[in-house]
Design a protein around this motif. Structure first.
Motif, PDB file in Angstrom:
ATOM      1  N   TYR A 285     -14.758  -0.895 -33.657  1.00  0.00           N
ATOM      2  CA  TYR A 285     -13.668  -0.030 -33.952  1.00  0.00           C
ATOM      3  C   TYR A 285     -13.216   0.854 -32.613  1.00  0.00           C
ATOM      4  CZ  TYR A 285     -13.554  -0.721 -38.958  1.00  0.00           C
ATOM      5  OH  TYR A 285     -13.522  -1.364 -40.209  1.00  0.00           O
ATOM      6  N   PHE A 286     -14.277   1.466 -31.830  1.00  0.00           N
ATOM      7  CA  PHE A 286     -14.192   2.053 -30.650  1.00  0.00           C
ATOM      8  C   PHE A 286     -13.369   1.260 -29.687  1.00  0.00           C
ATOM      9  CE2 PHE A 286     -17.942   4.783 -31.035  1.00  0.00           C
ATOM     10  CZ  PHE A 286     -17.223   6.151 -31.352  1.00  0.00           C
ATOM     11  N   GLU A 287     -13.544  -0.121 -29.628  1.00  0.00           N
ATOM     12  CA  GLU A 287     -12.861  -1.057 -28.642  1.00  0.00           C
ATOM     13  C   GLU A 287     -11.231  -1.108 -29.176  1.00  0.00           C
ATOM     14  OE1 GLU A 287     -13.742  -2.574 -26.135  1.00  0.00           O
ATOM     15  OE2 GLU A 287     -15.787  -3.041 -25.670  1.00  0.00           O
ATOM     16  N   ARG A 288     -11.131  -1.074 -30.319  1.00  0.00           N
ATOM     17  CA  ARG A 288      -9.932  -1.313 -30.753  1.00  0.00           C
ATOM     18  C   ARG A 288      -8.792  -0.157 -30.614  1.00  0.00           C
ATOM     19  NH1 ARG A 288      -7.362  -4.883 -33.973  1.00  0.00           N
ATOM     20  NH2 ARG A 288      -8.608  -6.446 -32.888  1.00  0.00           N
ATOM     21  N   ALA A 289      -9.828   0.947 -30.766  1.00  0.00           N
ATOM     22  CA  ALA A 289      -8.949   2.365 -30.490  1.00  0.00           C
ATOM     23  C   ALA A 289      -8.624   2.500 -29.127  1.00  0.00           C
ATOM     24  CB  ALA A 289      -9.749   3.479 -31.172  1.00  0.00           C
ATOM     25  N   LYS A 290      -9.603   2.012 -28.119  1.00  0.00           N
ATOM     26  CA  LYS A 290      -9.517   2.036 -26.855  1.00  0.00           C
ATOM     27  C   LYS A 290      -8.207   0.990 -26.764  1.00  0.00           C
ATOM     28  CE  LYS A 290     -12.127  -0.258 -24.163  1.00  0.00           C
ATOM     29  NZ  LYS A 290     -11.281  -1.020 -23.334  1.00  0.00           N
ATOM     30  N   GLN A 291      -8.107   0.172 -27.012  1.00  0.00           N
ATOM     31  CA  GLN A 291      -6.950  -0.764 -26.713  1.00  0.00           C
ATOM     32  C   GLN A 291      -5.638  -0.236 -27.151  1.00  0.00           C
ATOM     33  OE1 GLN A 291      -8.022  -4.542 -28.904  1.00  0.00           O
ATOM     34  NE2 GLN A 291      -9.646  -4.899 -27.804  1.00  0.00           N
ATOM     35  N   TRP A 292      -5.575   0.605 -27.996  1.00  0.00           N
ATOM     36  CA  TRP A 292      -4.413   1.455 -28.576  1.00  0.00           C
ATOM     37  C   TRP A 292      -4.159   2.553 -27.783  1.00  0.00           C
ATOM     38  CZ3 TRP A 292      -5.943   0.857 -34.271  1.00  0.00           C
ATOM     39  CH2 TRP A 292      -5.737  -0.462 -34.724  1.00  0.00           C
ATOM     40  N   GLY A 293      -5.012   2.850 -26.649  1.00  0.00           N
ATOM     41  CA  GLY A 293      -4.699   3.929 -25.616  1.00  0.00           C
ATOM     42  C   GLY A 293      -5.523   5.310 -26.335  1.00  0.00           C
ATOM     43  N   TYR A 294      -6.488   5.193 -27.045  1.00  0.00           N
ATOM     44  CA  TYR A 294      -6.880   6.470 -27.595  1.00  0.00           C
ATOM     45  C   TYR A 294      -8.279   6.802 -26.570  1.00  0.00           C
ATOM     46  CZ  TYR A 294      -8.207  10.111 -30.994  1.00  0.00           C
ATOM     47  OH  TYR A 294      -8.340  11.159 -31.720  1.00  0.00           O
ATOM     48  N   ALA A 295      -8.198   7.784 -25.655  1.00  0.00           N
ATOM     49  CA  ALA A 295      -8.998   8.057 -24.655  1.00  0.00           C
ATOM     50  C   ALA A 295     -10.302   8.706 -25.260  1.00  0.00           C
ATOM     51  CB  ALA A 295      -8.417   9.152 -23.688  1.00  0.00           C
ATOM     52  N   PRO A 296     -10.307   9.504 -26.354  1.00  0.00           N
ATOM     53  CA  PRO A 296     -11.701   9.668 -26.938  1.00  0.00           C
ATOM     54  C   PRO A 296     -12.441   8.694 -27.247  1.00  0.00           C
ATOM     55  CG  PRO A 296      -9.994  11.140 -27.730  1.00  0.00           C
ATOM     56  CD  PRO A 296      -9.375   9.969 -26.907  1.00  0.00           C
ATOM     57  N   SER A 297     -12.015   7.530 -27.612  1.00  0.00           N
ATOM     58  CA  SER A 297     -12.715   6.409 -27.976  1.00  0.00           C
ATOM     59  C   SER A 297     -13.279   5.750 -26.762  1.00  0.00           C
ATOM     60  CB  SER A 297     -11.957   5.270 -28.670  1.00  0.00           C
ATOM     61  OG  SER A 297     -11.627   5.600 -29.948  1.00  0.00           O
ATOM     62  N   SER A 298     -12.660   5.634 -25.622  1.00  0.00           N
ATOM     63  CA  SER A 298     -12.988   5.242 -24.401  1.00  0.00           C
ATOM     64  C   SER A 298     -14.151   6.032 -23.931  1.00  0.00           C
ATOM     65  CB  SER A 298     -12.030   4.934 -23.404  1.00  0.00           C
ATOM     66  OG  SER A 298     -12.486   4.461 -22.050  1.00  0.00           O
ATOM     67  N   ASN A 299     -14.127   7.074 -24.128  1.00  0.00           N
ATOM     68  CA  ASN A 299     -15.163   8.163 -23.510  1.00  0.00           C
ATOM     69  C   ASN A 299     -16.569   8.043 -24.474  1.00  0.00           C
ATOM     70  OD1 ASN A 299     -16.590  10.401 -22.578  1.00  0.00           O
ATOM     71  ND2 ASN A 299     -15.944  11.766 -24.371  1.00  0.00           N
ATOM     72  N   ALA A 300     -16.217   8.102 -25.969  1.00  0.00           N
ATOM     73  CA  ALA A 300     -17.435   7.818 -26.846  1.00  0.00           C
ATOM     74  C   ALA A 300     -18.048   6.410 -26.497  1.00  0.00           C
ATOM     75  CB  ALA A 300     -16.607   7.821 -28.310  1.00  0.00           C
ATOM     76  N   LEU A 301     -17.340   5.510 -26.371  1.00  0.00           N
ATOM     77  CA  LEU A 301     -18.047   4.107 -26.285  1.00  0.00           C
ATOM     78  C   LEU A 301     -18.789   4.220 -24.686  1.00  0.00           C
ATOM     79  CD1 LEU A 301     -18.124   1.386 -27.202  1.00  0.00           C
ATOM     80  CD2 LEU A 301     -15.941   0.639 -26.056  1.00  0.00           C
ATOM     81  N   GLY A 302     -18.079   4.755 -23.821  1.00  0.00           N
ATOM     82  CA  GLY A 302     -18.862   5.010 -22.538  1.00  0.00           C
ATOM     83  C   GLY A 302     -20.151   5.596 -22.691  1.00  0.00           C
ATOM     84  N   ARG A 303     -20.263   6.672 -23.537  1.00  0.00           N
ATOM     85  CA  ARG A 303     -21.336   7.464 -23.640  1.00  0.00           C
ATOM     86  C   ARG A 303     -22.278   6.422 -24.360  1.00  0.00           C
ATOM     87  NH1 ARG A 303     -19.774  13.718 -25.122  1.00  0.00           N
ATOM     88  NH2 ARG A 303     -22.073  13.751 -25.214  1.00  0.00           N
ATOM     89  N   LEU A 304     -21.921   5.652 -25.355  1.00  0.00           N
ATOM     90  CA  LEU A 304     -22.758   4.881 -26.149  1.00  0.00           C
ATOM     91  C   LEU A 304     -23.505   3.731 -25.308  1.00  0.00           C
ATOM     92  CD1 LEU A 304     -24.225   3.966 -28.731  1.00  0.00           C
ATOM     93  CD2 LEU A 304     -21.950   2.786 -29.314  1.00  0.00           C
ATOM     94  N   TYR A 305     -22.790   3.326 -24.393  1.00  0.00           N
ATOM     95  CA  TYR A 305     -23.203   2.232 -23.346  1.00  0.00           C
ATOM     96  C   TYR A 305     -24.240   3.041 -22.369  1.00  0.00           C
ATOM     97  CZ  TYR A 305     -20.607  -1.777 -24.216  1.00  0.00           C
ATOM     98  OH  TYR A 305     -19.957  -2.992 -24.502  1.00  0.00           O
ATOM     99  N   LEU A 306     -23.998   4.276 -21.985  1.00  0.00           N
ATOM    100  CA  LEU A 306     -25.186   4.940 -21.034  1.00  0.00           C
ATOM    101  C   LEU A 306     -26.419   5.171 -21.876  1.00  0.00           C
ATOM    102  CD1 LEU A 306     -22.976   7.738 -19.409  1.00  0.00           C
ATOM    103  CD2 LEU A 306     -23.876   5.604 -18.329  1.00  0.00           C
ATOM    104  N   LEU A 307     -26.372   5.485 -23.240  1.00  0.00           N
ATOM    105  CA  LEU A 307     -27.358   5.533 -24.142  1.00  0.00           C
ATOM    106  C   LEU A 307     -28.028   4.327 -24.371  1.00  0.00           C
ATOM    107  CD1 LEU A 307     -29.110   7.257 -25.986  1.00  0.00           C
ATOM    108  CD2 LEU A 307     -27.538   6.649 -27.864  1.00  0.00           C
ATOM    109  N   MET A 308     -27.493   3.210 -24.371  1.00  0.00           N
ATOM    110  CA  MET A 308     -28.037   1.781 -24.443  1.00  0.00           C
ATOM    111  C   MET A 308     -28.672   1.502 -23.039  1.00  0.00           C
ATOM    112  SD  MET A 308     -25.318  -0.890 -26.570  1.00  0.00           S
ATOM    113  CE  MET A 308     -24.173  -0.531 -25.866  1.00  0.00           C
TER     114      MET A 308
END
Length: 499
Positions: A285-308
């Motif tokens: 879902y984050f990926e799809r929102a990011k593809q649709w240009g939603y910046a908060p999703s790109s940020n949240a996904l980035g933070r999740l990758y850092l956590l991983m």
């Protein structure tokens, strides 16, 4: 800071502000604003003069760009054309209302001339109903005093009932955005007046009722709002299952906010969602929102990758989308930088923290300062304290360099000079003590007043500031001038250890 300085270049270079004249800006207190300008006076005197105006202008520009990227029209780009057309009509009528009021000196009756809004007229167009609603509903009652926020609510308008009826008629003609607008009016009443203009009624429940009417007609914006209401128990009992259902309806029409909220739900971080945690679904879902240009999703996904990158269990739960921790960090940083470049303030703040720490091995004080500046002008007031620390660290690094043998320093290569400055700043940023400027043998000091270029002819001939002992001056006049231009604030805060 480059973006802010670019804005500042269009301003009068002769503009100057002393600490006592500096107005509060960016939501900071006057004391905070004065300290910030004083610190820039020490680290970047030319820019410091323009700071109180440059930062607010940059804030306005970035805000406008962000709002344009995240407008309702942009969010509805993938929706059924009916709702795209409805949104376009509403935005057009809003502009017409503003223009009509401007041309008639705010005379509503003159602005509404030519509109046949009679209830008996069944052929009245949706356009006229909307325009009439905006014109008459825009009038507000006079506030009873400066604290009367309730008067700002659209429900406080003496014409509210009539304006609402015009929207109801537009909805009856199949215009679903009218129901969304009515729901939004009640939402504003709750936000601004806590229902004071509706004694005995609950604006949250009224908003829910009208959003439901629009959602029943498949309006994606209304579906998203209902999802949010049920997710958070606004005007209803919290119901995550129903929230997901409404979010899914909006998501199917490409509404990015709903994709983002679904991703948050499936992260399972709250007691209400822990039992449906599904990180793989969340990432999709984050990926799809990011593809649709939603910046908060790109940020949240980035933070999740850092956590991983730090927690292999989280990575396993997410389906191990990367190969190793280093790859997770690279991907996470790219995602967060994309979000920051799209104007997301939280991404800016987090990047400032990352570049200002040793946590991921990415220490870079210049980048940390730049992102903290951007976060501050985007409204993240938390960035202020971090920015102050960075500027103080730069000051301490400058003082430390002045204590080094000047001849030795000049013999270093440019890369070694930069490395030394970064190291000294890094040490200063993590140090609990403030560097002092006591003289060392063989050191000829430069006058601390940024407008003076004099250097000691004899060692220790310049007098130091009696309070902080950090800065030296060639004359009493230069000391007074530097004190007025901001050293007073810096000196006091450094001596007291406060911010």
């Amino acid at each position: 800071m480059a973006q802010i300085q670019a804005t500042a270049q269009v301003m009068d270079d002769g503009m100057n502000s002393t600490a006592s004249e500096i107005p509060a800006f960016l939501g900071l207190t006057q004391q905070q604003s004065s300290l910030l300008v004083a610190l820039y006076n020490e680290t970047d005197p030319e820019f410091a003069q323009k700071l109180p105006t440059a930062m607010p202008i940059a804030a306005q520009q970035l805000s406008q760009e962000y709002e344009k990227r995240n407008s309702v029209a942009k969010k509805l780009e993938r929706a059924n054309v009916k709702y795209v057309d409805e949104c376009t009509l509403f935005e057009t009528v809003q502009q017409e209302a503003v223009q009509a009021l401007s041309e008639t000196d705010m005379d509503i009756d003159k602005a509404a001339k030519g509109l046949d809004l009679d209830e008996k007229n069944k052929d009245c167009s949706v356009h006229d109903l909307l325009l009439g609603s905006l014109l008459y509903g825009g009038l507000r009652r006079e506030p009873s005093g400066p604290e009367d926020r309730a008067s700002l609510s659209p429900v406080a308008s003496p014409n509210f009932a009539g304006a609402k009826r015009l929207l109801e008629r537009a909805f009856e003609k199949g215009y679903t955005m009218a129901a969304v607008q009515i729901g939004s009016l009640y939402t504003q009443e709750e936000k601004l007046a806590s229902g004071k203009n509706l004694p005995g009624q609950d604006p949250k429940k009224l908003a829910l009722e009208w959003y439901t009417k629009a959602a029943n007609k498949c309006n994606p914006m209304a579906c998203h709002k209902l999802g949010f209401f049920y997710e958070n128990g606004i005007g209803c009992k919290q119901d995550i299952k129903r929230a997901i259902e409404y979010y899914e309806q909006a998501y199917e029409q490409g509404y990015p906010d709903s994709a983002h909220n679904l991703a948050i739900i499936y992260q399972g971080n709250s007691g209400a969602t822990v039992n449906i945690k599904d990180l793989e679904k969340s990432i999709s879902y984050f990926e799809r929102a990011k593809q649709w240009g939603y910046a908060p999703s790109s940020n949240a996904l980035g933070r999740l990758y850092l956590l991983m990158s730090k927690d292999s269990k989280v990575a396993a739960d997410a389906g191990n989308p990367g190969n190793d921790p280093e790859e997770y960090v690279i991907t996470g940083m790219e995602l967060m930088e994309n979000a920051a470049n799209s104007g997301d303030p939280d991404a800016m703040l987090m990047l400032g923290l990352i570049f200002g720490s040793k946590e991921y091995g990415l220490y870079d004080m210049a980048k940390a300062q730049n992102y903290m500046e951007l976060a501050l002008i985007r409204g993240e007031l938390e960035a202020y304290n971090y920015l102050v620390r960075i500027l103080r660290a730069k000051m301490a690094a400058k003082v430390a360099l002045e204590k080094e043998n000047a001849d030795t320093f000049e013999k270093l290569s440019q890369s070694d000079k930069e490395k030394l400055i970064r190291q000294l700043a890094k040490e200063a940023a993590t140090s609990t003590s403030t560097a002092t400027a006591t003289s060392e043998s063989g050191k000829h000091k430069k006058c601390g007043n940024s407008g003076c270029q004099k250097v000691e002819e004899e060692e220790n001939s310049f007098k130091h500031c009696g309070q902080c002992q950090r800065v030296a001056y060639c004359s009493r006049e230069c000391q007074k001038e530097h004190w007025k231009s901001g050293h007073k604030t810096v000196c006091s805060s450094t001596s007291n250890g406060g911010q």
